[in-house]
Design a protein around this motif. Structure first.
Motif, PDB file in Angstrom:
ATOM      1  N   PRO A 436      34.554  41.007  29.776  1.00 56.67           N
ATOM      2  CA  PRO A 436      34.673  41.913  30.924  1.00 56.67           C
ATOM      3  C   PRO A 436      36.137  42.214  31.230  1.00 56.67           C
ATOM      4  N   LEU A 437      36.368  43.356  31.839  1.00 54.47           N
ATOM      5  CA  LEU A 437      37.712  43.632  32.335  1.00 54.47           C
ATOM      6  C   LEU A 437      38.071  42.622  33.414  1.00 54.47           C
ATOM      7  N   PRO A 438      39.315  42.217  33.485  1.00 50.08           N
ATOM      8  CA  PRO A 438      39.693  41.259  34.531  1.00 50.08           C
ATOM      9  C   PRO A 438      39.552  41.885  35.913  1.00 50.08           C
ATOM     10  N   ASP A 439      39.147  41.070  36.885  1.00 54.73           N
ATOM     11  CA  ASP A 439      39.044  41.553  38.259  1.00 54.73           C
ATOM     12  C   ASP A 439      40.048  40.861  39.183  1.00 54.73           C
ATOM     13  N   ARG A 440      40.872  39.984  38.614  1.00 52.94           N
ATOM     14  CA  ARG A 440      41.869  39.278  39.418  1.00 52.94           C
ATOM     15  C   ARG A 440      43.214  39.979  39.308  1.00 52.94           C
ATOM     16  N   ASP A 441      43.662  40.533  40.420  1.00 53.89           N
ATOM     17  CA  ASP A 441      44.982  41.143  40.480  1.00 53.89           C
ATOM     18  C   ASP A 441      46.019  40.021  40.418  1.00 53.89           C
ATOM     19  N   LEU A 442      46.905  40.077  39.455  1.00 52.51           N
ATOM     20  CA  LEU A 442      47.907  39.021  39.292  1.00 52.51           C
ATOM     21  C   LEU A 442      49.058  39.139  40.284  1.00 52.51           C
ATOM     22  N   LEU A 443      49.041  40.175  41.108  1.00 52.13           N
ATOM     23  CA  LEU A 443      50.010  40.346  42.204  1.00 52.13           C
ATOM     24  C   LEU A 443      51.454  40.396  41.705  1.00 52.13           C
ATOM     25  N   VAL A 444      51.649  41.037  40.568  1.00 49.11           N
ATOM     26  CA  VAL A 444      53.023  41.152  40.057  1.00 49.11           C
ATOM     27  C   VAL A 444      53.875  42.022  40.965  1.00 49.11           C
ATOM     28  N   TRP A 445      53.234  42.795  41.865  1.00 48.34           N
ATOM     29  CA  TRP A 445      53.949  43.670  42.790  1.00 48.34           C
ATOM     30  C   TRP A 445      54.554  42.907  43.968  1.00 48.34           C
ATOM     31  N   LYS A 446      54.228  41.640  44.113  1.00 47.72           N
ATOM     32  CA  LYS A 446      54.760  40.875  45.244  1.00 47.72           C
ATOM     33  C   LYS A 446      56.185  40.403  44.973  1.00 47.72           C
ATOM     34  N   ILE A 447      57.009  40.448  46.006  1.00 50.22           N
ATOM     35  CA  ILE A 447      58.390  39.962  45.902  1.00 50.22           C
ATOM     36  C   ILE A 447      58.385  38.451  45.705  1.00 50.22           C
ATOM     37  N   ARG A 448      59.134  37.984  44.717  1.00 49.02           N
ATOM     38  CA  ARG A 448      59.226  36.552  44.449  1.00 49.02           C
ATOM     39  C   ARG A 448      60.577  35.972  44.849  1.00 49.02           C
TER      40      ARG A 448
END
Length: 895
Positions: A436-448
């Motif tokens: 299946p396509l992944p459904d978990r957003d890895l949140l790479v858009w969040k500031i680290r």
């Protein structure tokens, strides 16, 4: 001639076959050892056989977005993600066998150098400046080379050697286990500079003046190998270097021929074929570029260009930002332009075949029957070389695919900016069960790495192109020397506006339609969005309360788009009209909950129908005699087309619904050259109708006004006062501060004089407070700080004006072109991080490093940092200054 296919199809070909033997590099069985499969980076792997349909085998989550291509060997696929973590993944089980985090912590981000495999060793270069040789079986470090500057270029493998280049154009030849055989330094050997190449103070000491395109040195794109030559894209030149066995020998430094200027251009992609041809996708200025073909013969360069690849501001078509792929006489090129995504050119004629319409910045791979590439829309395209519909695969979160794929054992490995490595089976079978396509957003858009320090507060944001809604183009944030590099990253696009900051992020809008967000502290890419039909749109984003507004304009359509500033998700869009040309850098201004924007309306084309409507070259006649304006139009407009109307739009910031709209065409025709500003709750607007009233009279157009300036109620659009005596001319917006409005321009104001002036008006009624001394021109904006008023002149002196009288009290020289200076008192910041002290008779206190071929943009100071985006060279950097520079060095500097 362009032959287009609808919806990524290739129409039946009616062409003669070129009888050329197609040679490909022989690879170890189903290994993929380096970028694009070969040391030439030709992408030509005709031995790879895949079949459609495609099926998803796995989507493997990594720790950050992917900007690099995978490699395959030893029954493993190896990939490095944006944060410098190397993964080894079993090709049968898709399980992670081992992973290794390279050194550099949060600043080691945006890794773009794809790895390479030789024998039992994996070679990896990083943004932090460390080059690693890892054991392919367990990931242990065999060798670590501290290059002390970033590595953006993928290693290239041939025979028993590996070659790589640093961002500072130092070239290394190493053995499989990483032992260094020799090094060579372009900056020392060719530029003849022996100081710290990343230090503005050292460049000033060396040059005794500002750096220019002659000092450009960075190697930000991939090297390639051909014959016995290592070919390096260094500072806009193409360097051929021979490996003699124990030492390098400089063969020749190739230069791009004169076209739209003669300065060293930027290289946006480089690859070679087996015949020894080197293909360079270059850009010089304002969309001017093409694919050059260079070949080394008898110690000299023979040069030609690939017909059909030339672009400019008055020719249709946008640049490419990736290396081409080559098979025989066929050259395959992608670009970020809807309808012209993947094209096939030929070396021996000027035809262009559109194979697939989907825009891209990811170089294609050529298998036996297909060209494979990733799109800016987050889809993979498998395009039949013989014609027919493309087969597509959509990734889970629509994030762009910006790196080339790898192909091995009838599998396609797809790196995506959503942080997943997608593994697609391409054996022509449809399995009963698919992953299946992944459904978990890895949140790479969040500031680290959040921005910290005493100036991190929002009040210190440079949140719009001209600094604030008054367009003052100025601030005070304790700027002082010394300057020190903080981070550097690549950009796949061209830019004509200043960086914009807010929420701990930096935003840029490429002229080709990408909107990209980065961490201010590290430069880490957070998200990238793309919309089609944006065409040479030089407009800036605007950050306001976690929203991002951006006017994206094109000949086909123009849209104001409002995005979530954290994620890039679109909240609303609304149509507008008008060219985003020289004066159209500014975004909307905001009053309360209303977003206000100004432009002109009318018909546009790449080339206009009258000389006055063109930027250069021969006008194009229309069959019915109607007037059409060039999209990028002349700097010197005596008048505008009859259908051009000056317009202002106001939208609800939450919904995008029109609150009010204004058309000033009763006063004249024009509106392309205009500006807006907010001061003390009032909206100020100025526009130009052309300086030649006699020309307008002969053409039956209104003659009373060459332009107008008006004060409006921003809630309703009601005009409070209006004057036809003072107005912007061209290439300039207006600015407002402390009860006054400031107006400049490039053109003369009327045909009776050649003089140009800066006008200062009383914001209450539009009356003249002062007229400056005559100046060569006043470009972009009249900068108004607390202590200094400054304007730049095209190829003339930049002037400092007395606040009370408008008299020129001092000036700066250095022969700048159209540079967009900013003021962080008492310093103005110019191209290549030039820093000029207005309190000390315009003394140049720092310059460089020279990372840009052009000088159209300066730097900005925001939140205690300096940010600079190159106009021509695909580059963004940040610097620290003063006390902070002692505590916050670049990620590649060592204690």
């Amino acid at each position: 001639m362009i032959r287009a296919a609808a919806s990524c199809c290739l129409l039946p070909l009616r062409i003669c076959l070129v009888l050329i033997v197609c040679t490909t590099t022989t690879l170890q069985a189903e290994d993929w050892l380096q970028l694009k499969g070969t040391h030439t980076h030709s992408g030509n792997v005709a031995d790879r056989k895949i079949e459609t349909p495609l099926s998803l085998t796995a989507a493997i989550p990594l720790t950050d977005a992917l900007f690099t291509s995978p490699v395959v060997s030893h029954n493993k696929v190896f990939v490095i993600d944006g944060s410098g973590v190397v993964f080894a993944i079993d090709v049968k089980t898709n399980n992670v066998v081992w992973k290794f985090a390279t050194r550099g912590s949060a600043g080691n981000c945006n890794n773009v150098a794809s790895p390479a495999v030789i024998d039992d060793y994996l070679h990896v270069g990083t943004t932090a400046g460390y080059y690693y040789v890892l054991n392919v079986n367990d990931g242990t470090v065999v060798k670590e080379i501290d290059c002390q500057e970033p590595i953006f270029s993928a290693p290239a493998v041939k025979g028993d050697r590996v070659y790589f280049a640093t961002l500072g154009a130092q070239v290394y030849a190493v053995k499989p286990a990483g032992d260094v055989i020799w090094t060579w330094d372009f900056v020392k050997e060719v530029v003849d500079f022996d100081g710290n190449r990343w230090s503005g103070a050292d460049w000033l000491k060396h040059r005794k003046d500002r750096v220019t395109w002659r000092d450009h040195f960075v190697c930000s794109r991939d090297i390639c190998l051909t014959g016995n030559s290592i070919v390096i894209p260094a500072g806009g030149r193409t360097v051929f270097l021979e490996d003699t066995g124990t030492a390098p020998r400089l063969q020749v430094v190739g230069e791009i021929p004169k076209y739209a200027g003669s300065e060293y251009p930027a290289t946006f992609g480089q690859s070679a074929d087996e015949a020894g041809n080197v293909f360079v996708q270059w850009h010089r200025r304002d969309n001017a570029g093409r694919v050059e073909v260079m070949r080394l013969k008898d110690g000299k360069i023979e040069a030609d260009d690939v017909k059909g690849t030339q672009t400019s501001i008055r020719d249709p078509g946008l640049l490419s930002f990736a290396s081409v792929s080559i098979r025989g006489n066929d050259v395959y090129r992608v670009r970020p332009e809807a309808g012209l995504g993947l094209c096939r050119h030929k070396l021996n004629d000027d035809s262009t075949e559109v194979l697939c319409e989907a825009p891209s910045v990811a170089s294609p791979v050529l298998t036996e029957k297909y060209a494979i590439y990733g799109g800016l829309d987050g889809k993979l395209y498998v395009v039949p070389l013989a014609g027919g519909d493309a087969v597509t695969f959509s990734t889970a979160f629509d994030a762009p695919i910006t790196a080339s794929v790898a192909v091995a054992d009838q599998k396609i490995y797809v790196p995506c900016e959503d942080g997943y490595l997608y593994v697609l089976q391409a054996d022509g079978k449809t399995p009963t069960e698919q992953a299946p396509l992944p459904d978990r957003d890895l949140l790479v858009w969040k500031i680290r790495s959040p921005l910290a320090g005493p100036l991190a507060d929002p009040q210190f944001n440079w949140y719009t192109n001209y600094g604030d809604f008054g367009g003052t183009n100025a601030n005070e944030q304790g700027l002082k020397p010394p300057l020190r590099m903080r981070w550097a990253r690549r950009l796949e696009g061209t830019v004509k506006h200043l960086p914009v900051c807010g929420g701990g992020r930096l935003y840029t809008h490429t002229a080709e339609g990408q909107i990209i967000a980065y961490e201010q502290d590290t430069g880490r890419l957070l998200w990238r969005r793309y919309w089609p039909d944006v065409y040479l749109s030089f407009t800036s984003p605007l950050y306001i309360n976690e929203k991002l507004l951006i006017p994206q304009a094109g000949i086909k359509k123009s849209r104001m788009r409002c995005l979530d500033a954290a994620t890039g998700k679109m909240l609303w869009e609304a149509p507008f009209t008008g060219s985003p040309s020289w004066s159209r850098q500014f975004p909307p201004v905001i009053h309360g909950n209303i977003a206000i924007y100004a432009s002109g309306s009318g018909e546009y084309a790449p080339q206009g129908t009258e000389k006055a409507f063109t930027f250069g070259g021969k006008p194009v006649e229309t069959t019915d005699g109607r007037e059409v304006m060039s999209w990028i139009y002349s700097n010197d407009n005596p008048y505008y087309p009859k259908d051009h109307r000056p317009r202002i739009w106001a939208w609800d910031l939450d919904t995008g619904k029109v609150v009010w709209e204004k058309d000033f065409s009763d006063y004249g025709r024009g509106g392309n050259d205009c500006g807006i500003a907010i001061l003390d709750g009032k909206l100020y607007y100025s526009t130009f109708f052309g300086y030649a009233s006699s020309q307008r009279r002969r053409r039956g157009l209104p003659v009373e006004n060459n332009g107008i300036t008006a004060c409006l109620d921003p809630k309703t659009g009601e005009v409070i006062w209006l004057t036809n005596k003072y107005y912007v001319t061209s290439k300039c917006t207006l600015s407002a501060r402390d009860g006054r409005v400031y107006i400049g321009g490039y053109n003369r104001a009327n045909e009776s004089t050649q003089d140009r002036f800066v006008w200062c008006l009383d914001a209450k009624d539009g009356s003249l407070v002062w007229q400056s001394d005559a100046v060569t021109s006043a470009l972009n904006v009249v900068t108004v700080g607390k202590d200094y008023i400054f304007s730049n002149a095209l190829r003339g002196k930049g002037n400092v004006f007395d606040h009370k009288t408008g008299k020129v009290v001092s000036s700066i020289g250095h022969n700048y072109a159209c540079c967009r200076f900013t003021l962080s008192e008492p310093y103005v910041l110019g191209a290549n991080m030039d820093m000029i002290d207005l309190s000390d008779e315009g003394k140049l206190v720092s310059t460089g490093p020279a990372i840009d071929s052009r000088e159209c943009l300066g730097a900005v100071v925001s939140n205690g940092r300096i940010f600079y985006t190159s106009q021509a060279s695909g580059f963004i950097v940040s610097q620290t200054y003063g006390e902070a520079s002692l505590k916050l060095p670049a990620i590649w500097e060592r204690p």
